[in-house]
Design a protein around this motif. Sequence first.
Motif, PDB file in Angstrom:
ATOM      1  N   ILE A 152      17.348 -12.177   5.578  1.00 22.29           N
ATOM      2  CA  ILE A 152      17.553 -12.884   6.845  1.00 22.29           C
ATOM      3  C   ILE A 152      16.319 -12.881   7.743  1.00 22.29           C
ATOM      4  N   MET A 309      31.361  -6.052  13.860  1.00 21.69           N
ATOM      5  CA  MET A 309      30.385  -6.839  13.112  1.00 21.69           C
ATOM      6  C   MET A 309      29.753  -7.927  13.982  1.00 21.69           C
ATOM      7  N   CYS A 312      26.160  -7.641  15.477  1.00 20.84           N
ATOM      8  CA  CYS A 312      24.954  -7.784  14.647  1.00 20.84           C
ATOM      9  C   CYS A 312      23.908  -8.685  15.290  1.00 20.84           C
ATOM     10  N   ILE A 313      22.675  -8.190  15.379  1.00 19.45           N
ATOM     11  CA  ILE A 313      21.592  -8.991  15.954  1.00 19.45           C
ATOM     12  C   ILE A 313      20.650  -9.508  14.869  1.00 19.45           C
ATOM     13  N   ARG A 314      21.092  -9.438  13.627  1.00 21.99           N
ATOM     14  CA  ARG A 314      20.353 -10.033  12.493  1.00 21.99           C
ATOM     15  C   ARG A 314      18.932  -9.476  12.350  1.00 21.99           C
ATOM     16  N   CYS A 315      18.816  -8.147  12.388  1.00 23.02           N
ATOM     17  CA  CYS A 315      17.484  -7.563  12.285  1.00 23.02           C
ATOM     18  C   CYS A 315      17.082  -7.322  10.833  1.00 23.02           C
ATOM     19  N   GLY A 316      18.058  -7.221   9.944  1.00 23.52           N
ATOM     20  CA  GLY A 316      17.752  -7.036   8.525  1.00 23.52           C
ATOM     21  C   GLY A 316      17.509  -5.591   8.114  1.00 23.52           C
ATOM     22  N   ALA A 317      17.572  -4.657   9.054  1.00 21.61           N
ATOM     23  CA  ALA A 317      17.282  -3.256   8.703  1.00 21.61           C
ATOM     24  C   ALA A 317      18.257  -2.738   7.649  1.00 21.61           C
ATOM     25  N   CYS A 318      19.518  -3.170   7.735  1.00 23.84           N
ATOM     26  CA  CYS A 318      20.502  -2.638   6.784  1.00 23.84           C
ATOM     27  C   CYS A 318      20.139  -3.021   5.352  1.00 23.84           C
ATOM     28  N   MET A 341      25.228  -6.170   5.662  1.00 28.10           N
ATOM     29  CA  MET A 341      25.864  -7.020   6.684  1.00 28.10           C
ATOM     30  C   MET A 341      26.472  -8.261   6.039  1.00 28.10           C
ATOM     31  N   CYS A 372      21.210   0.933  11.584  1.00 25.95           N
ATOM     32  CA  CYS A 372      21.646  -0.250  12.346  1.00 25.95           C
ATOM     33  C   CYS A 372      21.432  -0.036  13.848  1.00 25.95           C
ATOM     34  N   PRO A 373      20.685  -0.934  14.494  1.00 26.54           N
ATOM     35  CA  PRO A 373      20.336  -0.715  15.899  1.00 26.54           C
ATOM     36  C   PRO A 373      21.507  -0.875  16.859  1.00 26.54           C
ATOM     37  N   VAL A 374      22.622  -1.408  16.385  1.00 26.36           N
ATOM     38  CA  VAL A 374      23.772  -1.528  17.277  1.00 26.36           C
ATOM     39  C   VAL A 374      24.984  -0.764  16.720  1.00 26.36           C
ATOM     40  N   ILE A 376      26.636  -0.438  13.904  1.00 27.99           N
ATOM     41  CA  ILE A 376      27.771  -1.046  13.202  1.00 27.99           C
ATOM     42  C   ILE A 376      28.156  -0.133  12.032  1.00 27.99           C
ATOM     43  N   LEU A 378      28.916  -0.050   9.024  1.00 28.28           N
ATOM     44  CA  LEU A 378      29.018  -0.957   7.869  1.00 28.28           C
ATOM     45  C   LEU A 378      29.846  -0.385   6.714  1.00 28.28           C
TER      46      LEU A 378
HETATM   47  S1  SF4 Z   1      21.139  -3.439  10.644  1.00 30.47           S
HETATM   48 FE1  SF4 Z   1      22.896  -3.922  11.947  1.00 30.47          FE
HETATM   49  S2  SF4 Z   1      22.121  -5.439  13.400  1.00 30.47           S
HETATM   50 FE2  SF4 Z   1      20.623  -5.332  11.750  1.00 30.47          FE
HETATM   51  S3  SF4 Z   1      21.246  -6.978  10.335  1.00 30.47           S
HETATM   52 FE3  SF4 Z   1      22.208  -5.101   9.595  1.00 30.47          FE
HETATM   53  S4  SF4 Z   1      24.226  -5.099  10.572  1.00 30.47           S
HETATM   54 FE4  SF4 Z   1      22.974  -6.596  11.683  1.00 30.47          FE
END
Ligand code: SF4
Lengths: 479, 274
Positions: A152, A309, A312-318, A341, A372-374, A376, A378
């Motif tokens: 992403i 869910m 999610c701010i779509r950071c891609g860390a997960c 995610m 995950c920065p928020v 979540i 998962l």
């Molecule tokens: S690490 Fe968290 S915020 Fe970032 S994409 Fe994955 S679920 Fe979303």
Amino acid sequence: MRVNKPEDFYKNVSEALAQPDLKMIIRRTTDKAETKRAEAVANFPEFENARTQGQKVKDHTIKYMDHYLAEFEKNALAQGTIVHWASTGEEASKIVLDICRQHKAKKVTRSKSMLGEEIGLTHAFDNSEMERIETDLAEHIIQLAGDPPSHIVWPAMHRSREDVVKLFREFHADPTYSEEITDLVRSARRDLRNKFLTSDIGISGSNFLLADSGSSCTVTNEGNAELTITPPKVHIVTAGIEKLVPSMAHAVPLLRLLTRSATGAEITQYNTFHNGPKRPNDADGPEECHIVLVDNGRTKMLAEGMEAMLRCIRCGACMNHCVVYKHIGGHAYGSVYPGPMGSVLTPHLDSLEVANKQTHACTMNGRCEEVCPVNIPLPTLLRSLRAQSWDKKYEPLTNRFVVQSFAIMAKRPKLFQLLSSSGVIFMKVFSRKGWIKYMPFTSGWTRNRDLIEPESTTFMHQYKKIKNEKMKKAKKGGA
Amino acid sequence: MSQKISNAGRTPSNTIECLNISEKKVGLFVTCLVNTMRPSIGFASITLLEQAGCTVEVPELQSCCGQPAFNSGDDEGTRQIAYQTIKQFENFDYVVLPSGSCAAMIKKNFIEVFKDQPEWLARAKHLADITHELLSFLVDVCQFEPNGIELDGSYTYHDSCSGYRALHVYEQPRKMLSTVKGLEHKPLNNHSECCGFGGTFCVKYSDISNEIVGEKVENVLATEADYLLGGDMGCLMNIAGKLNREGHKEITALHTAEVLAGLAPQILGGKDAS
Ligand code: SF4
């Protein structure tokens, strides 16, 4: 474009594992992302605080979604933006194409947006009379290659530099013959510059929608969003309703979390807040501005207890930290959103029936949740999807049978102990020099690994024996 | 009987607590993998817990912590297994497991399947409170330090995901291992990355799991250590199984408890530890 399907997950995985260099190419990016994120977090002592704050902002906005959506709409209209509502992806992409057709557009430029992929915008344009031009460098690469995105944040992650060299030589009007990254970037810039200036319509996504001003924020490193939005006469934003935050002050902690978690940067090169169409005194900007607010399953997630869910701010860390993603890559998931995610989102965007296998492709090691920065949860969400698909009997029958038989034994401890003892005897038959290379019913294990030989009898057996002997001795001593 | 009545209100256990030798009644949950595959880990656990001043009992009617059912989404199956685990263990002072992942199952996950059953939820919460992973229990609760253990060679440590992330077991085993004479620590690259075991995952997605453990094996071999130690039988079986499949006999996997209880020489000699 060849697109994998989520329901073919097993097949997709086999194909991915068979690609010789894929793992190495992915690792190049994810390992670097991991290191840089870790450094960024270490240099940002307030990270945990920001995380809690970010989570609170998101939870609050989600809780009062209707209120903030109304506020956003009111303020966006006041800026002169035309607001559209779409409950499905199809509806959203139809709205966008209709606007383009009303303006008789021939060329549209697009800056990277995963929501655009989610609502099928790329396909819709490719099946239309209009030319779609991707302006993000990675999106440009995969457009030339005819690939769907595999990550992403870095949609072209699955392509090596060698691939890019080849693609640019083949497709660029004035290609470079150097393999240096700066030269490659220059080559893409030469190719895209003119397209930016002759585009009829610019389409962007949004990282944050600010309710109190009706504006939309985009975050890029290449400045391509600004060039997508400003020169054309018409600008269209497509955004998921979960992008909403109350105000700029609320977006800031999330922005700090987003960039650090995604690339390890303290901030991205370009963070722009767009405020509707050009005003009389503005030097530039679009004459007409539309925003399409997309639900596409989001309110349903809210209703089904999956609201976490929506943070999610779509950071891609997960996905960068996921051992499974690192080995199979994004395409294997067969959906727009891969990795942890994606495995939670896809069952809501598609259906659990087609995307339940992905929910099982996880060792529950918890690393995604950790980064995950928020916050979540998962793995917990994935497991709750597994529970749903168990209830709906989506699992292959053999898996169900094995798990159920085990549970039936495990809730009868005497039977369980008896079968454990027989299991040991059975395993002993297949053991050679301390190891089992093959044994019936364990091919899942022995296909790739040996099984250690068990001790002569179970723990319980040995323990009871020792206990009985002790008791005997004690009796004798006591007598 | 009459004595008991006359002592009422004077709480004789106070005297023991005053002397700081409060007795800990520990119920040992050996876990199904230890029970069938590696009983010596169970005996090592008993030895260590007794050395740490605990009275240990192993309830005979134990089976599995319920992870296969839980992770497959079979909530009803999990509850059925949890009922009897709770009944078997709730009356101990402490419940100890020589496995991070099984301990985490009881500590963190039981409560999830009892959300709608308040009575069982309360009992599950109580069990969660008294349950500990072995190595962290020995250090954090018993302040235990092994004494007089020797093992020549070097080790590298694999942190199991549940132990490390869910229960924060990291320092404890390293601290205890640092007291073993002759044993040197060699850090493992990517020590906290999953080994690809994941319970049912490793058979459901055997080929992905194989790739993951293959990488783990590379990292383990790169340390050139003599022993691979860890606190979870599942991970150890997985990594050791892959090492052996690839023909690497130079490194032996052992559970940390086996080393700390002084059983390593016996095991390396190829005898059952009991
Ligand atoms: S690490 Fe968290 S915020 Fe970032 S994409 Fe994955 S679920 Fe979303």
